[in-house]
Design an enzyme around this catalytic site. Structure first.
Site, PDB file in Angstrom:
ATOM      1  N   LYS A  42       0.838  -1.199   0.000  1.00  0.00           N
ATOM      2  CA  LYS A  42       0.000   0.000   0.000  1.00  0.00           C
ATOM      3  C   LYS A  42       0.872   1.249   0.000  1.00  0.00           C
ATOM      4  CE  LYS A  42      -3.613  -2.228   2.775  1.00  0.00           C
ATOM      5  NZ  LYS A  42      -4.375  -2.160   4.027  1.00  0.00           N
ATOM      6  N   ARG A  93     -15.021  -7.792   7.415  1.00  0.00           N
ATOM      7  CA  ARG A  93     -16.163  -7.045   6.883  1.00  0.00           C
ATOM      8  C   ARG A  93     -17.077  -7.925   6.056  1.00  0.00           C
ATOM      9  NH1 ARG A  93     -12.341  -2.552   4.470  1.00  0.00           N
ATOM     10  NH2 ARG A  93     -11.544  -4.523   3.761  1.00  0.00           N
TER      11      ARG A  93
END
Length: 167
Positions: A42, A93
């Site tokens: 990232k 999630r």
């Protein structure tokens, strides 16, 4: 004996979803070590020190007292061992997160089978929140107040403005 848990993440930025997992995870252990790391896959918006300060501020503002924020740049199982952790807490999630976390947990057990992994499902209202998407929304001028605290929103908006000014 003190039960220590580790909740690792990049927290770039810390979201309401992260805060939900921190609050709930802190209830499961005597001490929750929030491990702030840099994921080499990232590109962080905030540097390590900024993210650690952000996490510390947000956790303190919620009155969660049995936590420590620690930066790390190593294998998660080595970090958990160094902290004396018995468990790693991971937020899930949805199905995609589960598949990734399932594989990661299997690898981590091969590295250190003394540390258990606990999955906490994100609150239904917070499940869509991902730091990556928060940054993308902010980069395009969208409103991120449903996903982060007012202080984090202010920091993200300021960083986006600074980066546009530098471009």
């Amino acid at each position: 004996m003190k039960r220590i848990g580790v909740y690792p993440g990049t927290f770039d930025p810390i979201t309401l979803g992260h805060m939900d997992i921190i609050a709930r995870g802190a209830k499961l252990v005597d001490e929750l070590v929030i491990g702030v790391t840099t994921n080499i896959a990232k590109s962080p918006m905030f540097n390590d020190d900024e993210r650690m300060a952000m996490v510390e501020r947000e956790v303190k503002s919620q009155g969660i007292s049995n936590t420590r924020v620690v930066g790390f740049n190593s294998l998660l199982m080595d970090f958990a061992d160094a902290q004396g952790a018995a468990v790693v807490i991971r937020g899930i999630r949805g199905v995609t997160d589960f598949e990734y976390e399932y594989q990661l947990t299997g690898m981590n057990r091969q590295l250190n089978d003394r540390v258990e992994t606990i999955f906490l499902m994100a609150d239904v209202a917070l499940q869509p929140i991902a730091s990556r998407l928060v940054k993308e929304i902010a980069l395009y001028g969208g409103d991120i107040r449903k996903f982060v605290t007012p202080a984090v929103k202010q920091e993200v908006v300021a960083r986006v403005a600074a980066n546009k000014g530098a471009a």
